[in-house]
Design a protein around this motif. Structure first.
Motif, mmCIF file in Angstrom:
data_model
loop_
_atom_site.group_PDB
_atom_site.id
_atom_site.type_symbol
_atom_site.label_atom_id
_atom_site.label_comp_id
_atom_site.label_asym_id
_atom_site.label_seq_id
_atom_site.Cartn_x
_atom_site.Cartn_y
_atom_site.Cartn_z
ATOM 1 N N GLY A 56 46.221 37.819 54.047
ATOM 2 C CA GLY A 56 46.795 36.791 53.202
ATOM 3 C C GLY A 56 47.085 37.277 51.796
ATOM 4 O O GLY A 56 47.339 38.461 51.560
ATOM 5 N N ASP A 57 47.017 36.368 50.848
ATOM 6 C CA ASP A 57 47.342 36.636 49.454
ATOM 7 C C ASP A 57 46.116 37.231 48.761
ATOM 8 O O ASP A 57 45.211 36.514 48.332
ATOM 9 N N MET A 58 46.083 38.543 48.617
ATOM 10 C CA MET A 58 44.917 39.176 48.032
ATOM 11 C C MET A 58 44.826 38.928 46.530
ATOM 12 O O MET A 58 43.727 39.007 45.952
ATOM 13 N N GLY A 59 45.929 38.612 45.883
ATOM 14 C CA GLY A 59 45.853 38.208 44.487
ATOM 15 C C GLY A 59 45.042 36.927 44.337
ATOM 16 O O GLY A 59 44.229 36.790 43.410
ATOM 17 N N PHE A 60 45.250 35.988 45.244
ATOM 18 C CA PHE A 60 44.456 34.752 45.289
ATOM 19 C C PHE A 60 42.981 35.055 45.544
ATOM 20 O O PHE A 60 42.092 34.557 44.847
ATOM 21 N N VAL A 61 42.713 35.888 46.542
ATOM 22 C CA VAL A 61 41.332 36.212 46.922
ATOM 23 C C VAL A 61 40.581 36.817 45.744
ATOM 24 O O VAL A 61 39.429 36.441 45.458
ATOM 25 N N ARG A 62 41.220 37.741 45.038
ATOM 26 C CA ARG A 62 40.546 38.429 43.936
ATOM 27 C C ARG A 62 40.447 37.568 42.691
ATOM 28 O O ARG A 62 39.482 37.684 41.925
ATOM 29 N N ALA A 63 41.418 36.673 42.498
ATOM 30 C CA ALA A 63 41.364 35.795 41.330
ATOM 31 C C ALA A 63 40.184 34.837 41.390
ATOM 32 O O ALA A 63 39.653 34.419 40.348
ATOM 33 N N LEU A 64 39.747 34.490 42.592
ATOM 34 C CA LEU A 64 38.606 33.585 42.748
ATOM 35 C C LEU A 64 37.265 34.262 42.482
ATOM 36 O O LEU A 64 36.277 33.584 42.172
ATOM 37 N N ILE A 65 37.193 35.572 42.619
ATOM 38 C CA ILE A 65 35.897 36.269 42.603
ATOM 39 C C ILE A 65 35.056 35.959 41.365
ATOM 40 O O ILE A 65 33.869 35.630 41.499
ATOM 41 N N PRO A 66 35.584 36.010 40.134
ATOM 42 C CA PRO A 66 34.716 35.703 38.991
ATOM 43 C C PRO A 66 34.218 34.260 38.962
ATOM 44 O O PRO A 66 33.131 33.994 38.448
ATOM 45 N N TYR A 67 34.973 33.333 39.538
ATOM 46 C CA TYR A 67 34.537 31.934 39.581
ATOM 47 C C TYR A 67 33.436 31.728 40.620
ATOM 48 O O TYR A 67 32.519 30.932 40.407
ATOM 49 N N GLY A 73 30.598 35.096 39.700
ATOM 50 C CA GLY A 73 30.174 35.282 38.320
ATOM 51 C C GLY A 73 30.901 36.448 37.676
ATOM 52 O O GLY A 73 31.243 37.434 38.328
ATOM 53 N N ALA A 74 31.095 36.340 36.360
ATOM 54 C CA ALA A 74 31.879 37.344 35.640
ATOM 55 C C ALA A 74 31.237 38.723 35.684
ATOM 56 O O ALA A 74 31.922 39.744 35.647
ATOM 57 N N GLY A 75 29.912 38.795 35.777
ATOM 58 C CA GLY A 75 29.235 40.090 35.751
ATOM 59 C C GLY A 75 28.916 40.666 37.117
ATOM 60 O O GLY A 75 28.225 41.686 37.214
ATOM 61 N N PHE A 76 29.420 40.048 38.186
ATOM 62 C CA PHE A 76 29.074 40.522 39.527
ATOM 63 C C PHE A 76 29.708 41.881 39.803
ATOM 64 O O PHE A 76 30.841 42.152 39.383
ATOM 65 N N ASP A 77 28.979 42.725 40.499
ATOM 66 C CA ASP A 77 29.469 44.054 40.863
ATOM 67 C C ASP A 77 30.554 43.915 41.923
ATOM 68 O O ASP A 77 30.267 43.706 43.099
ATOM 69 N N THR A 78 31.798 44.047 41.517
ATOM 70 C CA THR A 78 32.901 43.825 42.450
ATOM 71 C C THR A 78 32.994 44.906 43.519
ATOM 72 O O THR A 78 33.713 44.728 44.505
ATOM 73 N N ALA A 79 32.282 46.014 43.343
ATOM 74 C CA ALA A 79 32.257 47.038 44.394
ATOM 75 C C ALA A 79 31.485 46.551 45.620
ATOM 76 O O ALA A 79 31.631 47.115 46.718
ATOM 77 N N ARG A 80 30.681 45.492 45.451
ATOM 78 C CA ARG A 80 29.878 44.956 46.557
ATOM 79 C C ARG A 80 30.637 43.955 47.408
ATOM 80 O O ARG A 80 30.151 43.572 48.481
ATOM 81 N N VAL A 81 31.782 43.451 46.931
ATOM 82 C CA VAL A 81 32.417 42.318 47.582
ATOM 83 C C VAL A 81 33.879 42.605 47.903
ATOM 84 O O VAL A 81 34.574 43.284 47.151
ATOM 85 N N ASP A 82 34.306 42.111 49.032
ATOM 86 C CA ASP A 82 35.724 42.097 49.373
ATOM 87 C C ASP A 82 35.967 40.837 50.181
ATOM 88 O O ASP A 82 35.023 40.209 50.700
ATOM 89 N N GLY A 83 37.228 40.438 50.291
ATOM 90 C CA GLY A 83 37.510 39.188 50.972
ATOM 91 C C GLY A 83 38.899 39.139 51.547
ATOM 92 O O GLY A 83 39.683 40.089 51.460
#
Length: 390
Positions: free
Chosen positions: A70-81, A84-94
């Motif tokens: 799907g729309d990975m821009g959408f998926v990644r835009a949600l991640i900080p919400y 959390g802003a300080g979450f290690d983004t290397a741990r997560v994908d969607g």
């Protein structure tokens, strides 16, 4: 061969919708359908979404496929919400999913492929949770979610986890529990997180109502607390409610791991399951959310609209709680519950009488949609409750 198919029970909520629509009484009250309603009973399109859609109309150049992710821009835009802003983004994908339902299905199917055989779940829960578990062929193990006093039953969860281990997953609502409105407190989440880590169970976190409880940050407390304690988890997210995109079916599935290879495998399996299930998710709603989150002014407008929704539901809950006691029903707990839903301990006969004599429609479980109550009808509802419980 089709004659060999077994009959299936009709969906009770869909039947309730038909009964409500056929009722000619102008004063009828719909507390069954699980959508937000304004003080005038409308379920409008968010102004922020309207703004985003106008931009898409002007700028979107193609309706070509995006792929099963799907729309990975959408998926990644949600991640900080969500995380959390300080979450290690290397741990997560969607990846995008068709609504929270599609995200839950992906999470459970990925868990099954990973070796999970049992899903632990508090009851009552959203009815579709059990149906999805059954369709996946996994065993459902239930425990009590709500105490007799109307609080979240931490002891029942602890007991369930005491008998759990590798091969088990536990499904938890992140906030605004559907159907009870009863959430774990922050202190309870602080106890739950290390228990999950100690028992080596896989957390499946369903966050379908972020922003409709106590606020975007507060509603993510449980999820973030768990993710800080455990090495891996699966998350199902819905934008259908907090962006008002019900019919556009906007959800996201996330995997969180501590290992890049495991994360890549989780996403590859998610894409494989999606390809065989719906091939590509619908684009429009996710694209609109992406536009909202990419523009500071639209983001502020969206968050302000969420604040208004949450404030209206809190006013309704405060009025219901002020009734204190209606027959055998303790109303005060409704004031500390969250989100769209609460359950009233009514008998089937009382629920039928509310419908037939008073034009009040609710699920047979006693679940009510708080947002169906307004300043114009809430006193009528309270009076009707008094009448049927007298």
């Amino acid at each position: 061969m089709l004659e060999a198919l077994s009959p299936q029970p009709a969906d009770a909520l869909l039947g309730l919708i038909k009964l409500y629509n056929a009722d000619p009484r102008p004063e009828k009250i719909d507390l069954g359908v699980g959508v937000y309603r304004t003080a005038t009973g409308a379920t409008p399109v968010f102004k922020a979404i309207k703004g985003a859609e106008a931009r898409l109309l002007e700028t979107q150049q193609s309706k070509s496929y995006l792929g099963p992710e799907g729309d990975m821009g959408f998926v990644r835009a949600l991640i900080p919400y969500v995380f959390g802003a300080g979450f290690d983004t290397a741990r997560v994908d969607g990846m995008q999913a068709p609504g929270g339902t599609g995200a839950v299905r992906l999470a459970i199917e990925v868990a099954r492929r990973a070796g999970v055989r049992r899903i632990l779940m508090g009851t009552p829960s959203w009815p579709n949770h059990a149906q999805i578990v059954a369709a996946s062929g996994l065993e459902l193990v239930t425990f009590r979610h709500v105490t007799a006093e109307g609080t979240a039953d931490l002891d029942a969860l602890k007991a369930a986890l005491a008998d759990a281990g590798p091969g088990d997953a536990v499904l938890l609502h992140g906030c605004c529990h559907n159907p009870s409105g009863v959430d774990y407190t922050e202190a309870q989440w602080d106890e739950i997180a290390p228990l999950l880590a100690a028992r080596a169970v896989l957390p499946l976190l369903d966050l379908a109502y972020q922003g409709l409880g106590a606020g975007m940050e507060a509603d993510a407390y449980g999820l973030r607390t768990v993710l800080a304690a455990v090495p891996e988890a699966l998350v199902a997210y819905s934008c259908d409610k907090n962006f008002g995109l019900y019919r556009d079916r906007v959800g996201a599935f996330y995997a969180v791991t501590g290992d890049a290879d495991a994360l890549a495998r989780a996403m590859a399996n998610g894409a494989s399951i999606a390809r065989a299930s719906w091939s590509m998710p619908p684009d429009h709603g996710a694209a609109a959310v992406r536009e909202v989150l990419a523009d500071a002014a639209l983001t502020r407008e969206w968050l302000a609209e969420l604040d208004d929704m949450r404030g209206r539901m809190r006013q309704v809950r405060d009025r219901l709680a002020a009734a204190q006691q209606i027959g055998p029903i303790a109303m005060a707990p409704l004031g500390i519950q969250n989100g769209l839903f609460s359950i009233l301990p009514l008998t089937g006969e009382q629920i039928l009488t509310l419908r037939e004599a008073h034009g009040i429609y609710m699920a047979g479980s006693g679940r009510i949609n708080i947002a169906g109550l307004t300043t114009d009808n809430i006193e009528t509802f309270i009076d009707a409750l008094r009448a049927v419980t007298a």
